[in-house]
Design a protein around this motif. Structure first.
Motif, PDB file in Angstrom:
ATOM      1  N   UNK A 128     -10.202  -4.602  -1.838  1.00 17.88           N
ATOM      2  CA  UNK A 128     -10.670  -3.147  -1.267  1.00 17.88           C
ATOM      3  C   UNK A 128      -9.270  -2.320  -1.414  1.00 17.88           C
ATOM      4  N   UNK A 129      -9.396  -0.916  -1.693  1.00 22.01           N
ATOM      5  CA  UNK A 129      -8.175  -0.226  -2.039  1.00 22.01           C
ATOM      6  C   UNK A 129      -8.376   1.089  -1.221  1.00 22.01           C
ATOM      7  N   UNK A 130      -7.394   1.707  -0.811  1.00 23.10           N
ATOM      8  CA  UNK A 130      -7.409   3.018  -0.347  1.00 23.10           C
ATOM      9  C   UNK A 130      -6.117   3.891  -0.891  1.00 23.10           C
ATOM     10  N   UNK A 131      -6.405   5.132  -1.294  1.00 19.25           N
ATOM     11  CA  UNK A 131      -5.476   6.118  -1.730  1.00 19.25           C
ATOM     12  C   UNK A 131      -5.542   7.467  -1.209  1.00 19.25           C
ATOM     13  N   UNK A 132      -4.437   8.062  -1.370  1.00 21.15           N
ATOM     14  CA  UNK A 132      -4.493   9.435  -0.506  1.00 21.15           C
ATOM     15  C   UNK A 132      -3.735  10.319  -1.631  1.00 21.15           C
ATOM     16  N   UNK A 133      -4.661  11.022  -2.536  1.00 21.72           N
ATOM     17  CA  UNK A 133      -4.293  12.036  -3.540  1.00 21.72           C
ATOM     18  C   UNK A 133      -3.841  13.394  -2.878  1.00 21.72           C
ATOM     19  N   UNK A 134      -2.489  13.820  -3.066  1.00 20.81           N
ATOM     20  CA  UNK A 134      -1.861  14.895  -2.641  1.00 20.81           C
ATOM     21  C   UNK A 134      -1.087  14.868  -1.436  1.00 20.81           C
ATOM     22  N   UNK A 135      -1.398  13.536  -0.700  1.00 22.24           N
ATOM     23  CA  UNK A 135      -0.536  13.245   0.370  1.00 22.24           C
ATOM     24  C   UNK A 135       0.967  13.629   0.121  1.00 22.24           C
ATOM     25  N   UNK A 136       1.654  13.261  -1.153  1.00 22.49           N
ATOM     26  CA  UNK A 136       2.961  13.615  -1.348  1.00 22.49           C
ATOM     27  C   UNK A 136       3.114  14.965  -2.052  1.00 22.49           C
ATOM     28  N   UNK A 137       2.166  15.356  -2.273  1.00 24.25           N
ATOM     29  CA  UNK A 137       2.269  16.665  -3.185  1.00 24.25           C
ATOM     30  C   UNK A 137       2.351  16.262  -4.855  1.00 24.25           C
ATOM     31  N   UNK A 138       1.731  17.134  -5.510  1.00 27.68           N
ATOM     32  CA  UNK A 138       2.014  17.040  -6.829  1.00 27.68           C
ATOM     33  C   UNK A 138       0.833  16.066  -7.429  1.00 27.68           C
ATOM     34  N   UNK A 139       1.635  15.261  -8.566  1.00 24.05           N
ATOM     35  CA  UNK A 139       0.722  14.258  -9.152  1.00 24.05           C
ATOM     36  C   UNK A 139       1.169  12.794  -8.568  1.00 24.05           C
ATOM     37  N   UNK A 140       1.770  12.817  -7.498  1.00 25.16           N
ATOM     38  CA  UNK A 140       2.071  11.321  -6.976  1.00 25.16           C
ATOM     39  C   UNK A 140       1.062  10.825  -5.757  1.00 25.16           C
ATOM     40  N   UNK A 141       0.472   9.837  -6.015  1.00 24.02           N
ATOM     41  CA  UNK A 141      -0.467   9.212  -5.125  1.00 24.02           C
ATOM     42  C   UNK A 141      -0.141   7.982  -4.481  1.00 24.02           C
ATOM     43  N   UNK A 142      -0.085   7.731  -3.051  1.00 24.99           N
ATOM     44  CA  UNK A 142       0.111   6.604  -2.646  1.00 24.99           C
ATOM     45  C   UNK A 142      -1.271   5.407  -2.289  1.00 24.99           C
ATOM     46  N   UNK A 143      -0.941   4.489  -2.238  1.00 25.81           N
ATOM     47  CA  UNK A 143      -2.314   3.450  -2.123  1.00 25.81           C
ATOM     48  C   UNK A 143      -1.733   2.158  -1.731  1.00 25.81           C
ATOM     49  N   UNK A 144      -2.944   1.512  -1.052  1.00 24.76           N
ATOM     50  CA  UNK A 144      -2.534   0.155  -0.593  1.00 24.76           C
ATOM     51  C   UNK A 144      -3.953  -0.555  -1.118  1.00 24.76           C
ATOM     52  N   UNK A 145      -3.637  -1.639  -1.226  1.00 23.70           N
ATOM     53  CA  UNK A 145      -4.702  -2.794  -1.665  1.00 23.70           C
ATOM     54  C   UNK A 145      -4.810  -4.178  -0.975  1.00 23.70           C
ATOM     55  N   UNK A 146      -5.759  -4.729  -0.674  1.00 24.05           N
ATOM     56  CA  UNK A 146      -5.852  -5.929   0.091  1.00 24.05           C
ATOM     57  C   UNK A 146      -6.827  -6.725  -0.707  1.00 24.05           C
ATOM     58  N   UNK A 147      -6.780  -7.992  -0.935  1.00 17.59           N
ATOM     59  CA  UNK A 147      -7.908  -8.726  -1.603  1.00 17.59           C
ATOM     60  C   UNK A 147      -7.872 -10.382  -1.088  1.00 17.59           C
ATOM     61  N   UNK A 148      -9.076 -10.854  -1.463  1.00 21.49           N
ATOM     62  CA  UNK A 148      -9.180 -12.097  -0.901  1.00 21.49           C
ATOM     63  C   UNK A 148      -9.976 -12.988  -2.219  1.00 21.49           C
ATOM     64  N   UNK A 149      -9.452 -14.194  -2.305  1.00 23.23           N
ATOM     65  CA  UNK A 149     -10.281 -14.864  -3.721  1.00 23.23           C
ATOM     66  C   UNK A 149      -9.788 -16.398  -3.895  1.00 23.23           C
ATOM     67  N   UNK A 150      -9.692 -16.649  -4.794  1.00 26.12           N
ATOM     68  CA  UNK A 150      -9.285 -18.138  -5.297  1.00 26.12           C
ATOM     69  C   UNK A 150      -8.034 -18.144  -6.081  1.00 26.12           C
TER      70      UNK A 150
END
Length: 228
Positions: A128-150
């Protein structure tokens, strides 16, 4: 059979995820992003416990291992993921990473001459991921990701005259990622990120032995993304 499945995992996962997401996504409501990366991966100390094979008396071992990553030695460390981004910038996807750990010779249990997960410590997670377009201005987008698996490592252990060499399902895995993406065009981007993984590995050894270890990795990744 398991060896063949894991060797083909990279191509199969990429193709299968794209096909599945494409069946549900529409240009107006969502987008699919494919991301490919490599980088510098390490692993802190963790304890290896278990029992030797019957030919070695079935005795127990308990050793603290200072794992080595050797990210750029063949086969190199790498990973890729597919993310189905929603209009609210929440994403769902799958990720495969080919992590690596080697045990130094001086720290292996007595009687062991090889202890590695280098082809590799393979982790497959649903993310599951979340991103924030425009948060830092311009073409840079911060994001976070979490995952569960094997965890599906290639277990490479030599203990006495016994050699364990093959892929095994060894337990649960998880990952956490935080990064920054720089968009080059509407479709292409580059990114840098930090990724942490955890895996529980309970492996069967040739000759009847058992090996248990919990492995953490830390990685600084750089990669390229393609969106459609």
């Amino acid at each position: 059979m398991l060896n063949k499945l894991v060797k083909r995992a990279s191509a199969a996962l990429s193709l299968g995820v794209v096909a599945a997401f494409a069946a549900f996504a529409t240009p107006a409501s969502a987008e699919i992003e494919l991301s490919f990366y490599s980088g510098y991966q390490t692993a802190p100390h963790s304890r290896v416990t278990g029992t030797r094979g019957a030919s070695s008396g079935g005795t127990a071992f308990n050793n603290l291992i200072g794992w080595q990553g050797k990210s750029f030695e063949m086969p190199p460390y790498y990973g890729f993921r597919a993310t189905w981004w929603q209009p609210n910038n929440l994403g769902f996807g799958l990720e495969f990473s080919h992590n690596k750990v080697y045990a130094p010779a001086a720290e292996m249990p007595a009687g062991f001459t090889r202890l590695e997960f280098t082809d590799g410590l393979n982790l497959l997670t649903a993310n599951v991921a979340k991103r924030w377009p425009g948060k830092l201005g311009g073409a840079v987008t911060p994001y976070v990701i979490g995952g569960l698996g094997v965890a599906i490592p290639h277990v490479d252990v030599t203990e006495g005259t016994n050699r364990t060499y093959g892929y095994q399902f060894t337990g649960a895995a998880a990952r956490l990622t935080a990064g920054l993406q720089y968009r080059l065009t509407d479709r292409w981007s580059v990114f840098g990120e930090y990724q942490f993984t955890w895996s529980q590995n309970k492996a069967d050894l040739t000759g009847g032995g058992k090996l248990n270890t919990r492995i953490f990795t830390n990685a600084l990744n750089v990669g390229v993304g393609f969106t459609f």
